[in-house]
Design an enzyme around this catalytic site. Structure first.
Site, PDB file in Angstrom:
ATOM      1  N   HIS A  51     -14.342   0.857  -0.313  1.00 49.49           N
ATOM      2  CA  HIS A  51     -13.235  -0.073  -0.040  1.00 49.49           C
ATOM      3  C   HIS A  51     -12.112   0.599   0.719  1.00 49.49           C
ATOM      4  CE1 HIS A  51     -14.449  -2.942  -3.553  1.00 49.49           C
ATOM      5  NE2 HIS A  51     -15.250  -3.042  -2.505  1.00 49.49           N
TER       6      HIS A  51
ATOM      7  N   TYR B 267       0.826  -1.220   0.000  1.00 50.77           N
ATOM      8  CA  TYR B 267       0.000   0.000   0.000  1.00 50.77           C
ATOM      9  C   TYR B 267       0.858   1.267   0.000  1.00 50.77           C
ATOM     10  CZ  TYR B 267      -3.899  -3.093   0.335  1.00 50.77           C
ATOM     11  OH  TYR B 267      -4.805  -4.086   0.032  1.00 50.77           O
TER      12      TYR B 267
HETATM   13  N1  APR Z   1     -11.998   3.427 -19.424  1.00 51.10           N
HETATM   14  C1  APR Z   1     -13.044   2.668 -18.996  1.00 51.10           C
HETATM   15  N2  APR Z   1     -12.903   1.429 -18.460  1.00 51.10           N
HETATM   16  C2  APR Z   1     -11.656   0.948 -18.341  1.00 51.10           C
HETATM   17  C3  APR Z   1     -10.513   1.667 -18.767  1.00 51.10           C
HETATM   18  C4  APR Z   1     -10.724   2.956 -19.322  1.00 51.10           C
HETATM   19  N3  APR Z   1      -9.701   3.712 -19.757  1.00 51.10           N
HETATM   20  N4  APR Z   1      -9.406   0.896 -18.531  1.00 51.10           N
HETATM   21  C5  APR Z   1      -9.853  -0.261 -17.982  1.00 51.10           C
HETATM   22  N5  APR Z   1     -11.199  -0.243 -17.879  1.00 51.10           N
HETATM   23  C6  APR Z   1     -12.073  -1.280 -17.316  1.00 51.10           C
HETATM   24  C7  APR Z   1     -11.652  -2.697 -17.629  1.00 51.10           C
HETATM   25  O1  APR Z   1     -12.214  -3.128 -18.869  1.00 51.10           O
HETATM   26  C8  APR Z   1     -12.267  -3.460 -16.448  1.00 51.10           C
HETATM   27  O2  APR Z   1     -13.591  -3.891 -16.742  1.00 51.10           O
HETATM   28  O3  APR Z   1     -11.977  -1.166 -15.907  1.00 51.10           O
HETATM   29  C9  APR Z   1     -12.296  -2.431 -15.319  1.00 51.10           C
HETATM   30  C10 APR Z   1     -11.308  -2.716 -14.211  1.00 51.10           C
HETATM   31  O4  APR Z   1     -11.680  -3.937 -13.613  1.00 51.10           O
HETATM   32  P1  APR Z   1     -10.854  -4.474 -12.365  1.00 51.10           P
HETATM   33  O5  APR Z   1      -9.388  -4.451 -12.683  1.00 51.10           O
HETATM   34  O6  APR Z   1     -11.496  -5.780 -11.974  1.00 51.10           O
HETATM   35  O7  APR Z   1     -11.091  -3.385 -11.223  1.00 51.10           O
HETATM   36  P2  APR Z   1     -12.396  -3.168 -10.352  1.00 51.10           P
HETATM   37  O8  APR Z   1     -13.608  -3.627 -11.081  1.00 51.10           O
HETATM   38  O9  APR Z   1     -12.345  -1.771  -9.874  1.00 51.10           O
HETATM   39  O10 APR Z   1     -12.124  -4.159  -9.110  1.00 51.10           O
HETATM   40  C11 APR Z   1     -13.095  -4.146  -8.073  1.00 51.10           C
HETATM   41  O11 APR Z   1     -11.754  -5.709  -6.833  1.00 51.10           O
HETATM   42  O12 APR Z   1      -9.733  -6.422  -6.131  1.00 51.10           O
HETATM   43  C12 APR Z   1     -10.832  -5.715  -5.750  1.00 51.10           C
HETATM   44  O13 APR Z   1     -10.919  -4.079  -4.094  1.00 51.10           O
HETATM   45  C13 APR Z   1     -10.490  -4.297  -5.413  1.00 51.10           C
HETATM   46  O14 APR Z   1     -11.868  -2.338  -5.722  1.00 51.10           O
HETATM   47  C14 APR Z   1     -11.338  -3.487  -6.371  1.00 51.10           C
HETATM   48  C15 APR Z   1     -12.425  -4.458  -6.770  1.00 51.10           C
END
Ligand code: APR
Length: 230
Positions: free
Chosen positions: A106, A53
């Site tokens: 979160h 972190y």
């Molecule tokens: N514009 C729009 N969407 C985007 C972009 C962009 N420039 N770049 C990436 N994405 C999308 C990807 O296609 C994906 O669907 O953002 C999403 C990111 O997904 P994850 O990596 O799974 O992140 P997130 O959904 O925020 O994860 C949720 O999981 O691990 C835990 O606590 C952590 O808060 C997190 C939670």
């Protein structure tokens, strides 16, 4: 009074240079979730977790808000008191873009938590395991992050907002993690329209009437201008 509830995920911060989680080169490709994002991992190796972190806090501090963050600020300014932002992200780019209330379900990199007395304070850029709590002095400081297996913050308030939402927007989240992935169903159950912003449909994409594909820095400003032109 049109209540607009927005949920953001790592994708809205991607164009500011912050890693997402489930992309090929994402954070979960480099680190095991059970090692750095669970209470058990923290108990097993607090140095590994605190340093994970610390690195993310430094990256977030060096990042700047992008046009996606700024579009949401423009929307909030146009509809004072009618826009609620819930983020799964722990960076502070929404706040630094000028957003008012941001619900960090979160947790937040900028916050530290005392595992002994639940006191919260502004985290130093670099935390160390065993840092003392400024309130109770116990050597029990931890990142104020909601780890897997822990209860997300502000859930009651979030469900109150979802009950009143007329428009629900989800930006940059893969729809893999609950309870956030269930917010669209809850909002639609209460009669809200739902729009998703992503590079590709999320795991819950089929629950949205409208999906805007593309980078959020392009799709969000267009959407906000459409709403302002109504
Ligand atoms: N514009 C729009 N969407 C985007 C972009 C962009 N420039 N770049 C990436 N994405 C999308 C990807 O296609 C994906 O669907 O953002 C999403 C990111 O997904 P994850 O990596 O799974 O992140 P997130 O959904 O925020 O994860 C949720 O999981 O691990 C835990 O606590 C952590 O808060 C997190 C939670």
């Amino acid at each position: 009074m049109q209540k607009i509830v927005i949920l953001t995920g790592a994708g809205i911060s991607a164009e500011s240079g912050l890693g997402t989680f489930r992309a090929e080169d994402g954070l979960w490709a480099e680190h095991r979730v059970e090692d750095v994002a669970t209470p058990e991992g923290f108990a097993r190796d607090p140095h590994l977790v605190v340093n994970f972190y610390n690195a993310r806090r430094e990256q977030a501090a060096a990042a700047v808000p992008n046009d996606g963050h700024k579009a949401l600020v423009k929307l909030e300014a146009a509809f004072p008191g009618e826009v609620v932002l819930i983020t799964q992200n722990v960076d502070d780019l929404h706040e630094r873009a000028g957003m008012g209330r941001v619900i960090h379900m979160h947790g937040a990199l900028k916050s530290a938590l005392c595992a002994a007395c639940d006191h919260r304070w502004e985290a130093p850029l670099v935390m160390a395991p065993g840092d003392a709590c400024p309130k109770c002095a116990a050597p029990a400081a931890r990142p104020d992050i909601v780890w897997f297996g822990e209860m997300p913050y502000d859930m009651e308030e979030i469900f109150d907002h979802l009950a009143e939402a007329e428009l629900f927007a989800s930006v940059g989240t893969s729809g893999n993690v609950y309870p956030a992935a269930g917010f669209v169903a809850e909002a639609r159950r209460n009669g809200a329209q739902a729009v998703e912003f992503n590079l590709e449909p999320s795991a819950v994409g089929s629950q949205f009437e409208d999906i805007r594909l593309g980078p959020a820095t392009k799709t969000l400003p267009v959407w906000v201008d459409e709403i302002l032109a109504r």
